[in-house]
Write a protein that holds these residues in place. Structure first.
Motif, short mmCIF file in Angstrom:
data_model
loop_
_atom_site.label_atom_id
_atom_site.label_comp_id
_atom_site.label_asym_id
_atom_site.label_seq_id
_atom_site.Cartn_x
_atom_site.Cartn_y
_atom_site.Cartn_z
N ARG A 148 2.44 -5.95 -7.71
CA ARG A 148 2.35 -5.61 -6.29
C ARG A 148 1.90 -4.16 -6.08
O ARG A 148 1.19 -3.86 -5.12
N ILE A 149 2.30 -3.28 -6.98
CA ILE A 149 1.81 -1.90 -6.90
C ILE A 149 0.29 -1.88 -7.10
O ILE A 149 -0.44 -1.15 -6.41
N ALA A 150 -0.19 -2.70 -8.02
CA ALA A 150 -1.63 -2.78 -8.26
C ALA A 150 -2.35 -3.35 -7.04
O ALA A 150 -3.46 -2.92 -6.71
N ASN A 151 -1.73 -4.31 -6.34
CA ASN A 151 -2.32 -4.83 -5.09
C ASN A 151 -2.49 -3.70 -4.07
O ASN A 151 -3.50 -3.64 -3.36
N PHE A 152 -1.51 -2.81 -4.00
CA PHE A 152 -1.59 -1.68 -3.07
C PHE A 152 -2.71 -0.73 -3.48
O PHE A 152 -3.49 -0.28 -2.63
N VAL A 153 -2.80 -0.44 -4.77
CA VAL A 153 -3.85 0.45 -5.26
C VAL A 153 -5.23 -0.12 -4.93
O VAL A 153 -6.15 0.61 -4.53
N ASN A 154 -5.36 -1.44 -5.05
CA ASN A 154 -6.64 -2.09 -4.75
C ASN A 154 -6.92 -2.19 -3.25
O ASN A 154 -8.02 -2.56 -2.85
N GLY A 155 -5.91 -1.90 -2.43
CA GLY A 155 -6.09 -2.03 -0.99
C GLY A 155 -6.28 -3.46 -0.54
O GLY A 155 -6.99 -3.74 0.42
N GLU A 156 -5.59 -4.40 -1.23
CA GLU A 156 -5.73 -5.83 -0.93
C GLU A 156 -4.37 -6.41 -0.54
O GLU A 156 -3.33 -5.81 -0.77
N LEU A 157 -4.41 -7.60 0.04
CA LEU A 157 -3.18 -8.30 0.45
C LEU A 157 -2.34 -7.43 1.38
O LEU A 157 -1.11 -7.41 1.28
N TRP A 158 -3.02 -6.72 2.28
CA TRP A 158 -2.30 -5.83 3.19
C TRP A 158 -1.54 -6.63 4.25
O TRP A 158 -1.68 -7.84 4.38
N GLY A 159 -0.73 -5.88 5.01
CA GLY A 159 0.16 -6.50 5.97
C GLY A 159 -0.45 -6.73 7.34
O GLY A 159 -1.61 -6.43 7.59
N ARG A 160 0.39 -7.23 8.24
CA ARG A 160 -0.04 -7.51 9.60
C ARG A 160 -0.15 -6.22 10.41
O ARG A 160 0.40 -5.18 10.02
N VAL A 161 -0.85 -6.30 11.49
CA VAL A 161 -1.04 -5.13 12.36
C VAL A 161 0.32 -4.64 12.87
O VAL A 161 1.16 -5.44 13.31
N ALA A 162 0.54 -3.32 12.76
CA ALA A 162 1.82 -2.72 13.17
C ALA A 162 1.55 -1.42 13.92
O ALA A 162 1.75 -0.32 13.38
N PRO A 163 1.11 -1.50 15.18
CA PRO A 163 0.70 -0.29 15.91
C PRO A 163 1.83 0.70 16.18
O PRO A 163 1.58 1.89 16.35
N ASP A 164 3.08 0.22 16.21
CA ASP A 164 4.21 1.11 16.54
C ASP A 164 5.06 1.47 15.33
O ASP A 164 6.09 2.12 15.48
N PHE A 165 4.66 1.04 14.16
CA PHE A 165 5.45 1.32 12.95
C PHE A 165 5.06 2.69 12.40
O PHE A 165 3.88 2.95 12.14
N PRO A 166 6.02 3.61 12.24
CA PRO A 166 5.66 4.99 11.87
C PRO A 166 5.06 5.15 10.48
O PRO A 166 4.42 6.16 10.20
N TYR A 167 5.26 4.16 9.58
CA TYR A 167 4.73 4.28 8.22
C TYR A 167 3.63 3.25 7.96
O TYR A 167 3.38 2.87 6.83
N ALA A 168 2.99 2.79 9.04
CA ALA A 168 1.86 1.87 8.88
C ALA A 168 0.69 2.61 8.23
O ALA A 168 0.58 3.83 8.29
N ILE A 169 -0.18 1.84 7.59
CA ILE A 169 -1.32 2.42 6.86
C ILE A 169 -2.61 1.76 7.32
O ILE A 169 -2.65 0.55 7.55
N VAL A 170 -3.63 2.54 7.46
CA VAL A 170 -4.96 2.02 7.77
C VAL A 170 -5.68 1.76 6.44
O VAL A 170 -6.08 2.71 5.75
N PHE A 171 -5.81 0.50 6.07
CA PHE A 171 -6.45 0.14 4.81
C PHE A 171 -7.96 0.08 4.99
O PHE A 171 -8.46 -0.40 6.02
N PRO A 172 -8.72 0.55 4.00
CA PRO A 172 -10.19 0.57 4.13
C PRO A 172 -10.79 -0.80 4.43
O PRO A 172 -11.79 -0.91 5.15
N THR A 173 -10.19 -1.86 3.87
CA THR A 173 -10.74 -3.21 4.07
C THR A 173 -10.01 -3.98 5.17
O THR A 173 -10.32 -5.15 5.40
N GLY A 174 -9.05 -3.32 5.84
CA GLY A 174 -8.26 -4.02 6.86
C GLY A 174 -8.64 -3.67 8.28
O GLY A 174 -7.91 -4.02 9.21
N GLY A 175 -9.77 -3.01 8.45
CA GLY A 175 -10.18 -2.65 9.80
C GLY A 175 -9.52 -1.35 10.26
O GLY A 175 -8.60 -0.83 9.61
N PRO A 176 -9.93 -0.81 11.39
CA PRO A 176 -9.42 0.49 11.88
C PRO A 176 -8.09 0.39 12.61
O PRO A 176 -7.90 1.02 13.65
N VAL A 177 -7.19 -0.42 12.10
CA VAL A 177 -5.89 -0.61 12.74
C VAL A 177 -4.78 -0.36 11.72
O VAL A 177 -4.94 -0.64 10.54
#
Length: 301
Positions: A148-177
């Protein structure tokens, strides 16, 4: 960059590059999981207090078992992804089934492949299949964590949109959200937390009730994976099987959740069977070796 979001760390998915030869972090995660599991499994089979009179494998059995399990995980993981997640595409272009470097592995498929490898190996060595599965159950969270750490490094299998979550991440392949870093949630629950649970269970119950630790792992994984699925974006080609993902914690039913239902039922079944002694073999190590000293010597050979 949205205000309530963290930038994705710029980590190259390629760990080592020598000319045309590249080794990715994902491959190293598999290697780390196998080596860590191998080392831990050897320690477990040499711990006399965990076994009682149940026949156990010897350390050299574990050395050979790693190869069987590695093949089972890779083949099962790939076949599972093809069947469960993207069958129409692979029917249209069968040669893509062999293109593993393009990604596409299923835990549930790898899980079934590993079980088959354990059982076939047990039969070839005259060992109890439940016992080998119990050993695997204790060590598998190591591989899940690194994977799962490798999945994060690859920027894949990211999570659902979380506009109000303070530790949300904008993934390069997940769109500008901003999105939940669900890979890290899975590393923490399916990996670290389940590793601790299984270590405590192994210390508390040992391997004296074949199938018990395997049942605990399967049930625990089903619970952890289902929980994380509420934060993980479903595969694009499948989407939500039921619901729209807009309810509490995202709602909606995904393929990952659906595949965890039989896992939970199997886990509960084997916990009950093992606790009531129905999985205990009739012929124990005590019958094969007249003394416990002989058994201990065999385990340490």
């Amino acid at each position: 960059m949205p205000i309530l979001a963290l930038p994705f760390p710029a980590i190259d998915p390629v760990a080592i590059a020598i000319g045309p030869i590249t080794i990715k972090w994902y491959a190293l995660a598999y290697i780390a999981g196998l080596i860590g599991g191998w080392y831990y499994a050897r320690r477990l089979v040499m711990a006399d207090r965990l076994w009682g009179v149940v026949k156990r494998p010897v350390p050299t059995d574990i050395d050979d078992l790693v190869v069987w399990v590695a093949l089972g995980v890779v083949l099962g993981g790939r076949i599972g992804y093809v069947l469960f997640y993207n069958l129409p595409m692979y029917i249209a272009d069968p040669i893509e089934i062999l293109a593993i470097r393009n990604g596409g592995m299923s835990f549930h498929g790898g899980f079934l492949g590993a079980i088959l490898a354990f059982l076939l190996f047990a039969r070839s060595r005259g060992l109890n299949g439940y016992t080998l599965l119990d050993i695997g159950a204790v060590v598998v969270p190591i591989g899940l964590f690194f994977g799962r750490i490798a999945n994060f490094v690859n920027g894949e299998l990211w999570g659902r949109v979380a506009p109000d979550f303070p530790y949300a991440i904008v993934f390069p392949t997940g769109g500008p959200v901003p999105r939940h870093p669900s890979q890290l949630y899975e590393a923490a629950t399916e990996g670290l937390l389940l590793f601790i649970v299984m270590a405590i269970a192994a210390r508390r119950f040992g391997f004296r009730k074949p199938g018990l630790l395997g049942g605990i792992f399967v049930l625990g994984y089903a619970i952890a994976r289902t929980t994380c699925e509420f934060f993980r974006e479903p595969d694009a080609q499948l989407g939500f099987l039921f619901g729209d993902g807009l309810g509490p914690m995202g709602g909606g039913v995904t393929m990952g959740m659906l595949l965890c239902v039989p896992m939970a039922l199997v886990g509960l079944t084997y916990i009950v069977l093992a606790a009531t002694g129905r999985t205990r073999p009739k012929r124990t190590a005590a019958a094969a070796d007249p003394t416990q000293e002989a058994q201990a010597a065999r385990a340490k050979a």
